[in-house]
Motif scaffolding. Sequence first.
Motif, short mmCIF file in Angstrom:
data_model
loop_
_atom_site.label_atom_id
_atom_site.label_comp_id
_atom_site.label_asym_id
_atom_site.label_seq_id
_atom_site.Cartn_x
_atom_site.Cartn_y
_atom_site.Cartn_z
N PRO A 82 29.55 41.46 32.59
CA PRO A 82 30.51 40.21 31.18
C PRO A 82 32.15 41.41 30.96
O PRO A 82 31.86 42.97 30.89
N LEU A 83 32.76 40.95 30.99
CA LEU A 83 34.09 41.18 31.12
C LEU A 83 35.09 42.45 31.29
O LEU A 83 35.20 43.42 30.55
N LEU A 84 34.48 42.12 32.71
CA LEU A 84 35.12 43.41 33.47
C LEU A 84 36.20 42.14 34.78
O LEU A 84 36.71 43.23 35.07
N GLY A 85 36.77 41.34 34.28
CA GLY A 85 37.87 40.91 35.01
C GLY A 85 38.20 40.17 36.44
O GLY A 85 38.54 40.56 36.80
N LYS A 86 36.36 39.40 36.45
CA LYS A 86 36.06 38.83 37.35
C LYS A 86 37.04 37.29 37.41
O LYS A 86 37.64 37.74 38.82
N SER A 87 37.93 36.89 37.15
CA SER A 87 38.97 35.57 36.81
C SER A 87 39.33 36.42 36.79
O SER A 87 40.60 35.63 37.72
N ALA A 88 40.04 37.09 36.36
CA ALA A 88 41.42 37.76 36.33
C ALA A 88 41.89 38.53 38.18
O ALA A 88 42.73 38.72 38.47
N CYS A 89 41.00 39.09 38.57
CA CYS A 89 41.20 39.05 39.82
C CYS A 89 40.84 37.68 40.26
O CYS A 89 42.29 38.74 41.48
N VAL A 90 40.55 37.32 40.33
CA VAL A 90 40.67 36.10 41.53
C VAL A 90 41.84 35.43 41.08
O VAL A 90 42.78 35.26 42.05
N HIS A 91 42.41 35.43 39.70
CA HIS A 91 43.47 34.84 39.62
C HIS A 91 45.22 35.79 40.26
O HIS A 91 45.95 35.46 40.86
N GLU A 92 45.36 37.31 39.92
CA GLU A 92 46.07 37.97 41.32
C GLU A 92 45.34 37.77 42.44
O GLU A 92 46.79 37.72 43.33
N VAL A 93 44.39 37.84 42.45
CA VAL A 93 44.43 37.29 44.85
C VAL A 93 44.83 35.72 45.02
O VAL A 93 46.13 36.27 45.67
N ILE A 94 44.96 34.80 44.36
CA ILE A 94 45.02 33.53 44.39
C ILE A 94 46.44 33.62 44.94
O ILE A 94 47.51 33.26 45.12
N LYS A 95 47.36 34.20 43.47
CA LYS A 95 49.05 34.41 43.15
C LYS A 95 49.96 35.24 44.56
O LYS A 95 50.08 34.44 45.29
N LYS A 96 49.27 35.93 44.68
CA LYS A 96 49.30 36.80 45.84
C LYS A 96 49.28 36.21 47.31
O LYS A 96 50.33 36.41 48.49
N ILE A 97 47.87 35.06 47.92
CA ILE A 97 48.06 34.44 48.94
C ILE A 97 48.97 32.87 48.73
O ILE A 97 49.38 33.11 49.45
N ALA A 98 49.00 32.79 47.53
CA ALA A 98 50.11 31.82 47.57
C ALA A 98 51.58 31.91 47.82
O ALA A 98 52.32 31.35 48.49
N LYS A 99 52.14 33.55 47.54
CA LYS A 99 52.89 33.56 48.24
C LYS A 99 53.29 34.40 49.58
O LYS A 99 54.11 34.00 49.97
N SER A 100 52.08 34.40 50.34
CA SER A 100 51.85 35.03 51.16
C SER A 100 51.87 34.14 52.76
O SER A 100 51.80 34.33 53.79
N SER A 101 51.10 33.11 51.86
CA SER A 101 50.10 32.18 52.78
C SER A 101 51.10 31.04 53.37
O SER A 101 52.18 30.76 53.17
N LYS A 102 50.89 30.60 55.20
CA LYS A 102 51.80 29.72 55.18
C LYS A 102 50.64 28.78 55.02
O LYS A 102 51.63 27.39 55.39
N ASN A 103 49.96 28.50 55.39
CA ASN A 103 48.75 27.29 54.73
C ASN A 103 48.89 27.39 53.15
O ASN A 103 49.08 28.01 52.07
N LYS A 104 49.43 25.53 53.14
CA LYS A 104 48.99 25.29 51.48
C LYS A 104 47.74 24.96 51.60
O LYS A 104 47.48 24.58 52.17
N TYR A 133 30.36 33.07 45.69
CA TYR A 133 29.42 33.80 44.53
C TYR A 133 29.41 35.58 44.65
O TYR A 133 29.11 35.68 44.99
N PHE A 134 30.15 35.61 43.22
CA PHE A 134 30.44 36.65 42.72
C PHE A 134 29.51 37.03 41.22
O PHE A 134 30.19 36.42 40.55
N CYS A 135 28.80 38.15 41.21
CA CYS A 135 28.55 38.41 39.87
C CYS A 135 29.28 40.25 39.72
O CYS A 135 28.91 40.66 40.53
N TRP A 136 29.52 40.29 38.67
CA TRP A 136 30.09 41.33 37.69
C TRP A 136 29.63 41.63 36.70
O TRP A 136 29.04 40.92 35.99
#
Length: 163
Positions: A54-76, A49-52
Motif C-alpha cells: 500500500p501507498l507505493l504509487g500504483k495509481s500514480a504510475c498508471v497515470h504517468e504511463v497513460i499520460k505518456k501513451i496518450a501523447k505518443s500513441s497513434k491509436n486513440k 492485475y498488479f499489486c504492490w
Amino acid sequence: MKQLKKKALMKLQESYQPDTMPCRNTEKLKLRRFNNSSISHCGNTNSRYFCWLPLLGKSACVHEVIKKIAKSSKNKFKFLQLNCLKLKSPNDFYSFLLKLMTGVEKKNDEARSILYSFFTLGEWPKLTSSIKSKRLRSLPRKEVSPIRSKDTILLLVDEIDKI
C-alpha cells in the motif's frame, strides 16, 4: 525561502502526485508495453492485475504511463478510472461503470444488462438509447463523452481488493 517551504509542504500532502514516480522504471515499462499492445490490437480484451505494498504509487504510475501513451500513441483510446472505495457494495460496480461510460445513472441490474449488451453485441441497447440521448442533451457537452463500440477503452479499476 518562503516559496521553497510552501513547495515542500505541498509535496508532503497525501494527495500530491509527482510527474514521475521514482524507482518504478521496471514496473512502468511493463505497464507501458502491456497498454501499448492492448491499444494497438483494437477489439481484443486484455486485463492485468498488479499489486504492490500500500501507498507505493500504483495509481500514480498508471497515470504517468497513460499520460505518456496518450501523447505518443497513434491509436486513440478512452481512459476511465473506477475507484472501488466509492462503491457501497460490489454490485454498484455496474452502475458506476455505466455512468463513467455514458453519464447515465441506472440501478445495478439494469446497468449490468446494458453493459452486457454493449460489450457482447457492440452496441447500446435501443431500450436505453432514448433515455441516454435525453440525459446527454441535458448535460454540458464537456461533462460527458459517451463511449462508442469502436472506441478503445483503458479501464483502471483501483482498490479492487476493497470490494
